[in-house]
Design a protein around this motif. Structure first.
Motif, short mmCIF file in Angstrom:
data_model
loop_
_atom_site.label_atom_id
_atom_site.label_comp_id
_atom_site.label_asym_id
_atom_site.label_seq_id
_atom_site.Cartn_x
_atom_site.Cartn_y
_atom_site.Cartn_z
N VAL A 1 0.81 -1.22 0.00
CA VAL A 1 0.00 0.00 0.00
C VAL A 1 0.85 1.27 0.00
CG1 VAL A 1 -1.73 1.31 1.30
CG2 VAL A 1 -1.97 -1.16 1.06
N GLY A 2 1.98 1.28 0.68
CA GLY A 2 2.80 2.48 0.75
C GLY A 2 3.71 2.72 -0.44
N ALA A 3 3.70 1.80 -1.41
CA ALA A 3 4.59 1.94 -2.58
C ALA A 3 4.13 3.10 -3.47
CB ALA A 3 4.61 0.64 -3.37
N THR A 4 5.09 3.69 -4.16
CA THR A 4 4.81 4.81 -5.06
C THR A 4 3.79 4.42 -6.13
OG1 THR A 4 7.05 5.64 -4.73
CG2 THR A 4 5.89 6.41 -6.70
N VAL A 5 2.85 5.32 -6.38
CA VAL A 5 1.82 5.11 -7.40
C VAL A 5 2.36 5.55 -8.76
CG1 VAL A 5 -0.49 5.75 -8.18
CG2 VAL A 5 -0.05 5.37 -5.74
N ILE A 6 2.29 4.67 -9.75
CA ILE A 6 2.73 4.97 -11.11
C ILE A 6 1.64 5.75 -11.84
CG2 ILE A 6 3.35 3.97 -13.34
CD1 ILE A 6 4.31 1.47 -11.72
N THR A 7 0.42 5.24 -11.73
CA THR A 7 -0.74 5.87 -12.37
C THR A 7 -2.00 5.30 -11.72
OG1 THR A 7 -1.73 6.45 -14.52
CG2 THR A 7 -1.01 4.16 -14.25
N VAL A 8 -3.14 5.88 -12.06
CA VAL A 8 -4.42 5.36 -11.58
C VAL A 8 -5.16 4.77 -12.78
CG1 VAL A 8 -6.63 5.93 -10.49
CG2 VAL A 8 -4.51 7.07 -9.73
N ILE A 9 -5.60 3.53 -12.62
CA ILE A 9 -6.33 2.83 -13.69
C ILE A 9 -7.82 3.10 -13.48
CG2 ILE A 9 -6.78 0.61 -14.79
CD1 ILE A 9 -4.22 -0.42 -13.33
N PRO A 10 -8.53 3.52 -14.51
CA PRO A 10 -9.97 3.80 -14.36
C PRO A 10 -10.78 2.54 -14.04
CG PRO A 10 -9.12 4.67 -16.44
CD PRO A 10 -8.05 3.81 -15.86
N ARG A 11 -11.91 2.74 -13.35
CA ARG A 11 -12.84 1.64 -13.09
C ARG A 11 -13.37 1.13 -14.43
NH1 ARG A 11 -18.31 1.11 -12.60
NH2 ARG A 11 -18.61 3.34 -12.81
N GLY A 12 -13.44 -0.20 -14.56
CA GLY A 12 -13.96 -0.81 -15.79
C GLY A 12 -12.91 -1.01 -16.86
N ALA A 13 -11.66 -0.66 -16.57
CA ALA A 13 -10.59 -0.83 -17.56
C ALA A 13 -10.17 -2.30 -17.65
CB ALA A 13 -9.38 0.02 -17.18
N SER A 51 1.29 -12.19 -6.54
CA SER A 51 2.16 -12.32 -5.37
C SER A 51 1.90 -13.66 -4.68
CB SER A 51 1.91 -11.16 -4.40
OG SER A 51 0.59 -11.18 -3.91
N ARG A 52 2.87 -14.11 -3.91
CA ARG A 52 2.75 -15.41 -3.22
C ARG A 52 1.50 -15.47 -2.35
NH1 ARG A 52 6.51 -19.25 -2.55
NH2 ARG A 52 8.09 -17.79 -3.26
N ASP A 53 1.15 -14.35 -1.70
CA ASP A 53 -0.04 -14.33 -0.84
C ASP A 53 -1.33 -14.08 -1.62
OD1 ASP A 53 0.14 -11.63 -1.45
OD2 ASP A 53 0.50 -10.99 0.62
N ARG A 54 -1.20 -13.94 -2.94
CA ARG A 54 -2.33 -13.73 -3.85
C ARG A 54 -3.09 -12.41 -3.63
NH1 ARG A 54 -1.21 -17.61 -7.16
NH2 ARG A 54 -1.25 -19.75 -6.48
N ALA A 55 -2.49 -11.49 -2.92
CA ALA A 55 -3.15 -10.21 -2.63
C ALA A 55 -2.88 -9.16 -3.69
CB ALA A 55 -2.71 -9.69 -1.27
N TRP A 56 -1.85 -9.38 -4.53
CA TRP A 56 -1.44 -8.40 -5.54
C TRP A 56 -1.21 -9.08 -6.88
CZ3 TRP A 56 -1.01 -3.26 -4.23
CH2 TRP A 56 -1.05 -2.98 -2.87
N GLY A 91 2.87 -2.57 -13.49
CA GLY A 91 3.10 -2.40 -12.07
C GLY A 91 2.23 -3.35 -11.27
N TRP A 92 2.16 -3.11 -9.97
CA TRP A 92 1.40 -3.95 -9.05
C TRP A 92 0.08 -3.28 -8.68
CZ3 TRP A 92 2.86 -8.77 -7.53
CH2 TRP A 92 4.19 -9.14 -7.75
N SER A 93 -1.00 -4.08 -8.64
CA SER A 93 -2.31 -3.59 -8.21
C SER A 93 -2.93 -4.60 -7.25
CB SER A 93 -3.25 -3.39 -9.41
OG SER A 93 -2.86 -2.28 -10.15
N SER A 94 -3.73 -4.10 -6.34
CA SER A 94 -4.40 -4.97 -5.38
C SER A 94 -5.35 -5.92 -6.11
CB SER A 94 -5.20 -4.13 -4.38
OG SER A 94 -6.01 -4.97 -3.59
N ALA A 95 -5.25 -7.20 -5.80
CA ALA A 95 -6.12 -8.21 -6.42
C ALA A 95 -7.58 -8.02 -6.00
CB ALA A 95 -5.64 -9.61 -6.05
N SER A 96 -7.80 -7.33 -4.90
CA SER A 96 -9.18 -7.11 -4.41
C SER A 96 -10.04 -6.29 -5.36
CB SER A 96 -9.14 -6.40 -3.06
OG SER A 96 -8.49 -7.18 -2.10
#
Length: 75
Positions: free
Chosen positions: A29-41, A49-54, A64-69
């Motif tokens: 969560v604290g990692a630098t944001v590259i960009t924001v992806i629009p909803r529905g994209a 990720s190993r824990d399947r969260a990202w 980049g990395w995005s939350s799997a949620s």
């Protein structure tokens, strides 16, 4: 990524964002944001990720990395 964020290989799959989603340089969560992806994209999921969260995603010309949620796998 290190520790619990070791990437696992998987075949590239398509996903759709369920909210405006931060694309980050690392899977936390604290990692630098590259960009924001629009909803529905549509995004290309290339790793998880190993824990399947990202997911590592390719979207809007960036990788980049995005939350799997907030990514629904498939259309």
């Amino acid at each position: 990524p290190q520790g619990s964020y070791t990437r696992l290989d998987l075949e590239s799959v398509e996903g759709v964002t369920t909210a405006f989603l931060n694309l980050r340089v690392a899977p936390r969560v604290g990692a630098t944001v590259i960009t924001v992806i629009p909803r529905g994209a549509t995004v290309e999921i290339t790793n998880v990720s190993r824990d399947r969260a990202w997911y590592t995603v390719n979207a809007v010309g960036h990788v980049g990395w995005s939350s799997a949620s907030y990514v629904r796998v498939g259309r």
